[in-house]
Design a protein around this motif. Structure first.
Motif, PDB file in Angstrom:
ATOM      1  N   PHE A  76     -18.138 -14.282  26.079  1.00  0.00           N
ATOM      2  CA  PHE A  76     -19.337 -14.483  26.422  1.00  0.00           C
ATOM      3  C   PHE A  76     -19.560 -14.461  27.985  1.00  0.00           C
ATOM      4  O   PHE A  76     -18.534 -15.163  28.673  1.00  0.00           O
ATOM      5  CB  PHE A  76     -20.224 -15.712  25.807  1.00  0.00           C
ATOM      6  CG  PHE A  76     -20.148 -15.809  24.247  1.00  0.00           C
ATOM      7  CD1 PHE A  76     -21.196 -15.103  23.624  1.00  0.00           C
ATOM      8  CD2 PHE A  76     -19.091 -15.821  23.354  1.00  0.00           C
ATOM      9  CE1 PHE A  76     -21.144 -15.204  22.320  1.00  0.00           C
ATOM     10  CE2 PHE A  76     -18.958 -16.226  22.198  1.00  0.00           C
ATOM     11  CZ  PHE A  76     -20.374 -15.777  21.734  1.00  0.00           C
ATOM     12  N   ILE A 122     -25.522 -13.828  27.970  1.00  0.00           N
ATOM     13  CA  ILE A 122     -26.480 -14.931  27.837  1.00  0.00           C
ATOM     14  C   ILE A 122     -27.190 -15.073  29.218  1.00  0.00           C
ATOM     15  O   ILE A 122     -26.601 -15.402  30.285  1.00  0.00           O
ATOM     16  CB  ILE A 122     -25.744 -16.133  27.537  1.00  0.00           C
ATOM     17  CG1 ILE A 122     -25.056 -16.171  26.184  1.00  0.00           C
ATOM     18  CG2 ILE A 122     -26.915 -17.110  27.169  1.00  0.00           C
ATOM     19  CD1 ILE A 122     -24.348 -17.335  25.568  1.00  0.00           C
ATOM     20  N   CYS A 166     -20.151 -26.488  27.373  1.00  0.00           N
ATOM     21  CA  CYS A 166     -19.000 -25.769  26.930  1.00  0.00           C
ATOM     22  C   CYS A 166     -17.926 -26.442  26.598  1.00  0.00           C
ATOM     23  O   CYS A 166     -17.112 -26.414  25.473  1.00  0.00           O
ATOM     24  CB  CYS A 166     -18.668 -24.727  27.864  1.00  0.00           C
ATOM     25  SG  CYS A 166     -19.423 -22.933  28.033  1.00  0.00           S
ATOM     26  N   LEU A 201     -30.352 -19.724  28.050  1.00  0.00           N
ATOM     27  CA  LEU A 201     -30.005 -21.076  27.929  1.00  0.00           C
ATOM     28  C   LEU A 201     -30.988 -21.876  27.227  1.00  0.00           C
ATOM     29  O   LEU A 201     -30.673 -22.782  26.462  1.00  0.00           O
ATOM     30  CB  LEU A 201     -29.472 -21.624  29.128  1.00  0.00           C
ATOM     31  CG  LEU A 201     -28.283 -21.038  29.724  1.00  0.00           C
ATOM     32  CD1 LEU A 201     -27.963 -21.575  31.145  1.00  0.00           C
ATOM     33  CD2 LEU A 201     -26.996 -21.125  28.565  1.00  0.00           C
ATOM     34  N   VAL A 217     -24.542 -25.973  31.279  1.00  0.00           N
ATOM     35  CA  VAL A 217     -23.844 -25.033  30.594  1.00  0.00           C
ATOM     36  C   VAL A 217     -22.229 -25.409  30.551  1.00  0.00           C
ATOM     37  O   VAL A 217     -21.534 -25.247  29.553  1.00  0.00           O
ATOM     38  CB  VAL A 217     -23.993 -23.397  31.012  1.00  0.00           C
ATOM     39  CG1 VAL A 217     -23.506 -23.120  32.289  1.00  0.00           C
ATOM     40  CG2 VAL A 217     -23.323 -22.441  29.900  1.00  0.00           C
ATOM     41  N   VAL A 233     -20.240 -19.079  19.435  1.00  0.00           N
ATOM     42  CA  VAL A 233     -19.128 -19.671  20.439  1.00  0.00           C
ATOM     43  C   VAL A 233     -18.170 -20.510  19.699  1.00  0.00           C
ATOM     44  O   VAL A 233     -18.902 -21.546  18.961  1.00  0.00           O
ATOM     45  CB  VAL A 233     -19.763 -20.249  21.594  1.00  0.00           C
ATOM     46  CG1 VAL A 233     -18.591 -20.571  22.369  1.00  0.00           C
ATOM     47  CG2 VAL A 233     -20.729 -19.496  22.276  1.00  0.00           C
ATOM     48  N   ARG A 284     -18.399 -28.238  23.039  1.00  0.00           N
ATOM     49  CA  ARG A 284     -18.293 -27.128  22.143  1.00  0.00           C
ATOM     50  C   ARG A 284     -16.746 -27.056  21.844  1.00  0.00           C
ATOM     51  O   ARG A 284     -16.272 -26.683  20.843  1.00  0.00           O
ATOM     52  CB  ARG A 284     -18.962 -26.200  22.220  1.00  0.00           C
ATOM     53  CG  ARG A 284     -18.800 -24.567  21.271  1.00  0.00           C
ATOM     54  CD  ARG A 284     -19.096 -25.589  19.899  1.00  0.00           C
ATOM     55  NE  ARG A 284     -18.682 -24.537  19.094  1.00  0.00           N
ATOM     56  CZ  ARG A 284     -18.139 -24.484  17.798  1.00  0.00           C
ATOM     57  NH1 ARG A 284     -18.020 -25.789  17.156  1.00  0.00           N
ATOM     58  NH2 ARG A 284     -18.227 -23.723  16.658  1.00  0.00           N
ATOM     59  N   VAL A 309     -15.925 -18.584  27.994  1.00  0.00           N
ATOM     60  CA  VAL A 309     -17.185 -18.255  28.473  1.00  0.00           C
ATOM     61  C   VAL A 309     -17.246 -18.163  29.920  1.00  0.00           C
ATOM     62  O   VAL A 309     -17.105 -19.097  30.662  1.00  0.00           O
ATOM     63  CB  VAL A 309     -18.080 -19.347  27.847  1.00  0.00           C
ATOM     64  CG1 VAL A 309     -19.535 -18.972  28.506  1.00  0.00           C
ATOM     65  CG2 VAL A 309     -18.090 -19.333  26.184  1.00  0.00           C
ATOM     66  N   VAL A 368     -22.405 -16.250  30.629  1.00  0.00           N
ATOM     67  CA  VAL A 368     -23.604 -16.744  31.088  1.00  0.00           C
ATOM     68  C   VAL A 368     -24.146 -16.326  32.602  1.00  0.00           C
ATOM     69  O   VAL A 368     -23.016 -16.507  33.403  1.00  0.00           O
ATOM     70  CB  VAL A 368     -23.638 -18.107  30.808  1.00  0.00           C
ATOM     71  CG1 VAL A 368     -24.873 -18.751  31.082  1.00  0.00           C
ATOM     72  CG2 VAL A 368     -23.252 -18.379  29.533  1.00  0.00           C
ATOM     73  N   LEU A 422     -24.923 -23.185  21.294  1.00  0.00           N
ATOM     74  CA  LEU A 422     -23.703 -22.230  21.460  1.00  0.00           C
ATOM     75  C   LEU A 422     -23.066 -21.931  20.073  1.00  0.00           C
ATOM     76  O   LEU A 422     -22.779 -20.955  19.857  1.00  0.00           O
ATOM     77  CB  LEU A 422     -22.838 -22.599  22.599  1.00  0.00           C
ATOM     78  CG  LEU A 422     -23.346 -22.713  23.978  1.00  0.00           C
ATOM     79  CD1 LEU A 422     -22.606 -23.188  25.087  1.00  0.00           C
ATOM     80  CD2 LEU A 422     -23.514 -20.953  24.488  1.00  0.00           C
ATOM     81  N   LEU A 476     -31.471 -21.461  23.628  1.00  0.00           N
ATOM     82  CA  LEU A 476     -30.274 -21.913  22.732  1.00  0.00           C
ATOM     83  C   LEU A 476     -30.539 -23.748  22.780  1.00  0.00           C
ATOM     84  O   LEU A 476     -29.922 -24.121  21.727  1.00  0.00           O
ATOM     85  CB  LEU A 476     -28.984 -21.717  23.517  1.00  0.00           C
ATOM     86  CG  LEU A 476     -28.519 -20.202  23.329  1.00  0.00           C
ATOM     87  CD1 LEU A 476     -27.208 -19.612  24.188  1.00  0.00           C
ATOM     88  CD2 LEU A 476     -28.393 -19.959  21.932  1.00  0.00           C
TER      89      LEU A 476
END
Length: 549
Positions: free
Chosen positions: A106, A127, A76, A146, A72, A53, A79, A59, A108, A48, A149
């Motif tokens: 973003f 995404i 997140c 995903l 995910v 991101v 991150r 997100v 997802v 990401l 990534l």
């Protein structure tokens, strides 16, 4: 401080199953261990970051509960991105309003969600989930998926983790009493919420969770326990069947079950359909949780017929603060036996670390008195705890109103404390009925009718007329369901009025109406939309055309 994702890497958990997806008739079951989830979330966080991101970016996650959503979500958090959790229970219109308000950078999503994002022009770069065919991904305008990534991130350095007081998530209220609002939590507040849940229910590594309510499924990995969502439509809790619940319990040898009241009703109704091979596993469930709306004691009692060793509990709280209080079935029954039904619903004592106070209502239903914790004072409930929300997202008027008492959250619920320190909920502030003789809260009236009149499945008390001179009107849903909306037959109206009077409620019932079904919220399918019913009842009593609310 233990971050939400730190449980993944604990050596004692690496080989244990974290998330299970049971077979659904179309796809085989799948699972991920904590070690696999740790590796995937770390790689996805790096992927990401490589995509662009940044910490603090929002997100939106439009993914059903399961392995993909867990991966995910926790990626997140690693991150420092802020997941926007606009769950499908809000409906298409509610999700559109939520995403336009949150303005994610973003999105997802599964193919259906990405198609909606493109058609409805939701903000954010797209995404796709890993199982989206490349041709579909390209047609929908998704930049990547995903899995791509994750593979990219395995070759990249780890990302820095966020500060404790950075924004961690935006969740949305159910919208049962007004427009859905985005609720912002920091990492510190989410961690406090996780620990409140863990300590309140004595959750340890030996527990395994069946989460029939999507948001609760997200906490399983953070608690360090195995989690599975049963085969059901998570946007419609009433679709959960006893066989699906039993299969999920058996799949992980679950000890904990969380289901909304609507889900429990259908589970009880379909209990005879459970296959014999699944029944032994049901005896291993030690704790049954149900929340989202008042849960009748008889429903909890009926559910124990399927889960014989489970102790039923009902946590009380809201999107902005959960849990606030907790009560078990035995206490529900003893409290009900010792108090008149007009007192409302007992939701138990505040859990450790939570303070509850009351701001008394004036004659017009406005919380304008002093803040107090004295027993017997009815007013708006205020809550203070480490896991209360940080703020409403971009709703400054609502935020200022909710935090009028510095350090406290105004819940919008009305109730009182009793002499034993237990909390009783009497309804929503927006639904208080202001008559010429004083304030009437709706839940006590509804309980009086539902317990005192046969062949009713649900009742709602609403006010019709100007504030200060409103008339008390009761709308009922019968069993069997009435074929159409109507004024109640004389015998039913008399029974309703008698039940209200016998409960000690002195305000007369001006009218009784029958509706085929009462409108409820989308997410829980349990909270009655009394505002909508009040408008409908007003139209009917003013001579308007009789139709369903």
């Amino acid at each position: 401080r233990v971050p939400m994702w730190a449980a993944f890497a604990a050596p004692e958990r690496v080989s244990r199953v974290a998330v299970v997806e049971p077979p659904d008739g179309q796809t085989p079951g799948r699972s991920r261990t904590f070690g696999e989830l740790e590796a995937d979330t770390a790689a996805l966080a790096a992927g990401l970051a490589d995509l662009g991101v940044e910490p603090g970016d929002r997100v939106a996650l439009l993914v059903p509960p399961g392995i993909a959503l867990a991966t995910v979500l926790y990626a997140c958090w690693r991150r420092g991105a802020v997941p926007v959790l606009a769950d499908a229970g809000l409906g298409a219109r509610g999700i559109t309003q939520a995403l336009r308000a949150a303005a994610p950078a973003f999105i997802v999503g599964i193919p259906r969600a990405l198609a909606a994002a493109r058609a409805l022009r939701w903000p954010g770069r797209l995404i796709a989930t890993a199982d989206t065919p490349a041709a579909v991904r390209s047609a929908l305008g998704a930049e990547t998926d995903l899995q791509e990534l994750i593979e990219r991130g395995r070759e990249l350095p780890a990302t820095a983790t966020p500060a404790p007081d950075a924004d961690a998530a935006i969740a949305f209220t159910s919208g049962a009493t007004g427009p859905s609002k985005g609720v912002v939590y920091t990492h510190r507040q989410l961690e406090a919420q996780r620990e409140a849940i863990r300590s309140t229910y004595d959750i340890d590594d030996a527990d395994r969770l069946v989460a029939a309510f999507a948001p609760f499924a997200l906490y399983g990995p953070a608690l360090g326990i195995t989690c599975v969502v049963p085969d059901m439509d998570v946007t419609a809790p009433g679709t959960l069947t006893a066989p699906a619940l039993a299969a999920a319990v058996d799949a992980v040898e679950a000890t904990l079950v969380f289901a909304s009241p609507a889900a429990l009703r259908n589970v009880v109704a379909t209990a005879d359909d459970v296959a014999d091979e699944h029944r032994p596993a049901l005896a291993g469930v030690r704790l049954l949780l149900s929340a989202g709306a008042p849960v009748p004691a008889e429903l909890l009692r009926a559910a124990t017929g399927l889960l014989p060793a489970a102790v039923p509990h009902t946590p009380y709280g809201m999107t902005e603060a959960l849990p606030v209080a907790d009560i078990d079935l035995a206490t529900i029954e003893s409290a009900a036996a010792g108090a008149p039904v007009r007192d409302g619903v007992c939701v138990g004592r505040p859990i450790a670390g939570v303070e509850v106070a009351v701001r008394e209502l004036d004659a017009h239903g406005v919380p304008d008195g002093d803040r107090t914790d004295q027993p017997g004072v009815t007013g708006e409930l205020l809550v203070r705890a480490a896991h209360v929300k940080d703020r409403y997202d971009r709703r400054w008027v609502a935020q200022r109103a909710s935090a009028r008492d510095i350090g406290w959250h105004r819940t919008g619920d009305v109730g009182h404390l009793d002499v034993d320190g237990r909390l009783w909920v009497e309804g929503r502030l927006a639904h208080v009925i202001t008559t010429a003789t004083g304030v009437v809260t709706p839940v006590g009236v509804e309980r009086a009718v539902e317990t005192g009149v046969d062949h009713l499945t649900m009742a709602a008390a609403v006010g019709v007329g100007p504030v200060g001179t409103q008339q008390l009107v009761v709308v009922v849903q019968t069993d069997p369901l009435a074929p159409k909306a109507q004024l109640a037959p004389a015998s039913l109206a008399a029974a309703v009025r008698r039940a209200v009077t016998e409960a000690g409620i002195t305000t007369p019932v001006a009218s009784v109406l029958v509706a085929p079904t009462l409108p409820v919220d989308i997410r829980h399918q349990s909270k009655i939309d009394r505002g909508r019913l009040a408008t409908w009842a007003s139209d009917i009593l003013a001579g308007g055309r009789i139709g369903a609310p």
